[in-house]
Design a protein around this motif. Structure first.
Motif, PDB file in Angstrom:
ATOM      1  N   THR A 107       4.563  -1.967   9.778  1.00 44.17           N
ATOM      2  CA  THR A 107       3.828  -0.924   9.060  1.00 44.17           C
ATOM      3  C   THR A 107       3.851   0.417   9.783  1.00 44.17           C
ATOM      4  O   THR A 107       3.301   1.398   9.284  1.00 44.17           O
ATOM      5  CB  THR A 107       2.357  -1.342   8.858  1.00 44.17           C
ATOM      6  N   ASN A 118      -0.260   3.804  11.011  1.00 41.44           N
ATOM      7  CA  ASN A 118      -0.943   2.500  11.045  1.00 41.44           C
ATOM      8  C   ASN A 118      -1.898   2.403  12.227  1.00 41.44           C
ATOM      9  O   ASN A 118      -2.312   1.302  12.595  1.00 41.44           O
ATOM     10  CB  ASN A 118       0.075   1.360  11.083  1.00 41.44           C
ATOM     11  N   ASN A 126      -1.495   1.256   7.160  1.00 43.38           N
ATOM     12  CA  ASN A 126      -0.594   2.128   6.404  1.00 43.38           C
ATOM     13  C   ASN A 126      -0.834   1.968   4.900  1.00 43.38           C
ATOM     14  O   ASN A 126      -1.609   2.703   4.306  1.00 43.38           O
ATOM     15  CB  ASN A 126       0.862   1.871   6.782  1.00 43.38           C
ATOM     16  N   ASP A 127      -0.170   1.016   4.260  1.00 42.30           N
ATOM     17  CA  ASP A 127      -0.403   0.765   2.832  1.00 42.30           C
ATOM     18  C   ASP A 127      -0.384  -0.718   2.504  1.00 42.30           C
ATOM     19  O   ASP A 127      -0.328  -1.109   1.354  1.00 42.30           O
ATOM     20  CB  ASP A 127       0.653   1.497   1.979  1.00 42.30           C
ATOM     21  N   ARG A 128      -0.446  -1.556   3.550  1.00 37.64           N
ATOM     22  CA  ARG A 128      -0.340  -2.999   3.348  1.00 37.64           C
ATOM     23  C   ARG A 128      -1.446  -3.735   4.090  1.00 37.64           C
ATOM     24  O   ARG A 128      -2.080  -3.195   4.991  1.00 37.64           O
ATOM     25  CB  ARG A 128       1.031  -3.505   3.832  1.00 37.64           C
ATOM     26  N   ALA A 145       0.856  -4.590  -1.587  1.00 34.15           N
ATOM     27  CA  ALA A 145       0.741  -3.224  -1.057  1.00 34.15           C
ATOM     28  C   ALA A 145      -0.163  -2.409  -1.971  1.00 34.15           C
ATOM     29  O   ALA A 145      -0.202  -2.623  -3.188  1.00 34.15           O
ATOM     30  CB  ALA A 145       2.116  -2.580  -0.954  1.00 34.15           C
ATOM     31  N   HIS A 147      -0.572   6.608   2.033  1.00 33.93           N
ATOM     32  CA  HIS A 147      -0.791   6.082   3.370  1.00 33.93           C
ATOM     33  C   HIS A 147      -2.264   6.298   3.731  1.00 33.93           C
ATOM     34  O   HIS A 147      -2.818   7.365   3.489  1.00 33.93           O
ATOM     35  CB  HIS A 147       0.158   6.763   4.344  1.00 33.93           C
ATOM     36  N   ARG A 148      -2.879   5.290   4.336  1.00 32.36           N
ATOM     37  CA  ARG A 148      -4.343   5.268   4.412  1.00 32.36           C
ATOM     38  C   ARG A 148      -4.898   5.228   5.826  1.00 32.36           C
ATOM     39  O   ARG A 148      -6.110   5.333   5.990  1.00 32.36           O
ATOM     40  CB  ARG A 148      -4.853   4.036   3.647  1.00 32.36           C
ATOM     41  N   ARG A 170       4.134  10.486   3.645  1.00 31.26           N
ATOM     42  CA  ARG A 170       4.373   9.760   4.885  1.00 31.26           C
ATOM     43  C   ARG A 170       4.432  10.704   6.082  1.00 31.26           C
ATOM     44  O   ARG A 170       4.060  10.344   7.200  1.00 31.26           O
ATOM     45  CB  ARG A 170       5.686   8.975   4.773  1.00 31.26           C
TER      46      ARG A 170
END
Length: 639
Positions: A293, A300, A318-320, A337, A342-343, A379
């Motif tokens: 990630t 991440n 990240n996103d997963r 996902a 992106h978090r 990203r």
């Protein structure tokens, strides 16, 4: 332009580094030496006449050029123009992409009724002593622990006379400033505490006994485990070699037995369990999920980690996300996902484990849901922010029931974009979103357009009616701000420092003011419903899966079971948009009986949580909520 003095200083530092690392590492380890070289340079630069160099307007250019903090830590101009994004065209600035129709009702309502309470703000202190990069409410003493980093050797409160941190045995250089304080929530008095290792971008949580356990940080603090008890006169105990890997931007989470796991961090694709005090971990557990990630901008870091009701750890990066079994150390499920962007840091969204609804008799599977909001759709938001390109943040949320057989994300829209925000669970079970910005990402001067307005999220409401915008603050709370839920139901808000040091003439000055936000349930129009817990009849300690009684006073003529909630809140350790170990349990009720109608005394019988998987052992704030208005809490320990 570098001056001759700066060139000479840098040459001397580089010369020292080369000689040190070439003698310390064998030739085949030169690559490793290069990684660690950047971790040694900063203390050498911040000495004598160089100590105040970061206050120069052009210092950020030098830091970026020389990679002062390593290849990933970049800086922007702290003295720039906060409105610069308005005067330039930003290509590909899409923010949140259109959501499916099912996630975007035709007429979402964010404003509520015209006379609906919107909350209010109180300014309670103009000087917290330190800028609250990290914050947590400590049980038993009702004080908020705040701390930042030791690297700048500066704050607005000094250590008591005779207490200084020795920085250099040869030169005798000392740091006599305080970098952590206890903030009294009733009086605003601050008590200085002395740190020896650097807590910059660290993590933490509360032990079973209600004491602070902190991990990681920068340089000499990266492998440190710290302990702080709540007793009068107690100070930090620090163990700089306790962890196996360096934990800078990592997340700490409590386990069902009251122990802790520490996950991730810069260049740390691993996790480990905090050893007993005074011991050290020989090795960590490699975690391939974190490697997969990661990306160029490292989106991440500070992963979201929540303990699920089945004992597994929900880990989002990240996103997963995956579910990790901490007993077998195996990933038991890979989750879908989350679309949209992106978090995690530096994209920095927010996440909570939504309130856990319990019953007097619970099913074998107790549902657990996670909410993730905000972040960046790009990203490369971090890289672009270093070039003065500040993308619009995400304004969507994803919600997933992680205990389902086939979990799936359901997305919805917030009232406004938000990055670097905090998400706090209120005693009622609603969620408060506050702080942060609407553009850019986390980092030194990497965000624009402060998001002054909080929003409240009602998890039980229908889609399209879950969010309400609330009264805005007037103080920007950007990078390195924090929030704390207090026993009286208010939210303490502090910190914000997007500068490399304590800088007061910057675009967003280092912030020392402390506010309290009063949610709508404290509005004068409804405060009359507020119950009062009778302190000497409230439990101090409870076991698992037991009945317990507590008594309240109420002005209401009649108190019915359907109007009552009993909730338990585990205090969050907040930093960098992550609220570690935050948890709210909505307990099952057996009955509510009026004991004395004349005095307004009512007895409530509730059922305690069934296990440490649902409620890890430790201290919780116990609230009684009557018709949506919470009491002042009492502390209860479950074990």
């Amino acid at each position: 332009m570098e001056c001759q003095g700066e060139k000479k200083t840098f040459r001397l530092v580089r010369k020292f580094q080369n000689s040190f690392f070439l003698s310390y590492y064998p030739p085949r380890s030169i690559a490793m030496a290069n990684v660690f070289r950047s971790l040694v340079i900063l203390p050498l630069l911040f000495v004598a006449s160089y100590a105040q160099f970061w206050l120069r307007p052009d210092a950020y250019e030098f830091f970026n050029k020389k990679k002062i903090l390593g290849p990933h830590e970049l800086f922007n101009n702290p003295f720039g123009d906060a409105q610069d994004y308005l005067r330039k065209k930003i290509d590909n600035d899409f923010g949140t992409q259109p959501l499916p129709k099912s996630a975007n009702p035709s007429h979402p309502s964010f404003f509520g009724l015209p006379n609906e309470p919107k909350g209010s703000w109180e300014l309670v202190s103009v000087n917290s002593g330190v800028s609250a990069m990290h914050a947590i409410l400590l049980p038993k003493v009702d004080k908020v622990l705040m701390y930042d980093a030791t690297i700048w050797k500066k704050s607005e409160i000094r250590l008591p006379a005779g207490h200084c941190r020795l920085l250099n045995k040869t030169t005798g250089e000392k740091d006599c400033f305080c970098h952590s304080v206890l903030f009294d929530i009733a009086t605003t008095a601050i008590t200085p505490l002395q740190l020896h290792t650097d807590t910059w971008c660290s993590s933490g949580g509360l032990s079973i006994d209600g004491n602070l356990v902190g991990t990681g940080g920068f340089q000499g603090g990266a492998k440190t485990v710290r302990y702080l008890e709540t007793c009068k006169g107690c100070n930090w105990r620090e163990f700089p070699t306790a962890l196996a890997d360096r934990r800078w931007y990592s997340t700490q989470a409590e386990l069902p037995d009251g122990g802790f796991i520490v996950v991730g961090g810069r260049d740390a694709f691993s996790y480990e369990y905090i050893p007993r005090e005074g011991r050290s971990n020989a090795k960590s557990y490699f975690f391939d999920f974190l490697k997969k990630t990661s990306d160029k901008d490292e989106n991440n870091l500070y992963p979201f980690v929540h303990l699920s009701t089945d004992g597994n750890l929900f880990i989002f990066a990240n996103d997963r996300a995956v579910l990790l079994n901490p007993k077998s150390n195996k990933v038991v499920r890979e989750l879908p996902a989350l679309p949209g962007g992106h978090r995690n840091y530096p994209a920095t969204g927010m996440s909570v484990l939504l309130p856990i609804k319990l019953h007097s008799k619970n099913n074998r599977v107790i549902p657990a849901e996670v909410l993730v909001c905000g972040g960046s759709g790009h990203r490369d938001a971090y890289t672009q922010a270093s070039k003065d390109i500040f993308y619009t943040a995400l304004e969507d949320c994803g919600r997933i029931r992680i205990t389902d057989k086939k979990p799936a994300w359901k997305r919805e829209v917030m009232p406004s974009p938000r990055v670097m925000g905090d998400m706090m669970i209120l005693p009622t079970g609603d969620v408060l979103l506050l702080n942060g910005a609407q553009r850019g990402c986390s980092g030194w001067g990497f965000a624009r357009e402060p998001n002054f307005g909080p929003a409240i999220y009602h998890p039980k409401a229908k889609l399209g009616n879950r969010f309400r915008e609330l009264k805005a603050s007037t103080i920007p709370r950007m990078y390195h701000s924090s929030s704390v839920v207090l026993p009286d139901g208010k939210i303490l808000v502090a910190g914000s420092n997007t500068n490399n040091g304590y800088v007061y003439n910057a675009m967003f000055p280092t912030e020392l003011r402390v506010e309290k936000f009063l949610p709508p349930y404290l509005d004068p129009s409804v405060i009359g419903r507020r119950p009062v817990i009778i302190a000497d009849k409230a439990p101090n300690q409870i076991g698992y899966n037991n009945l317990f009684k507590l008594y309240i006073k109420s002005k209401a003529l009649k108190v019915e079971k359907k109007d009552i909630q009993v909730t338990m809140y585990a205090p969050a350790f907040t930093t960098h948009g992550v609220s570690m170990n935050q948890r709210l349990l909505d307990l099952g009720l057996e009955d509510v009986i009026t004991e004395n109608a004349f005095l307004g005394i009512h007895a409530i019988t509730a059922v305690s949580p069934p296990s440490g998987r649902v409620a890890p052992p430790g201290y919780y704030m116990l609230f009684v909520v009557h018709q949506g208005v919470p009491s002042v809490s009492s502390w209860v320990q479950i074990k």
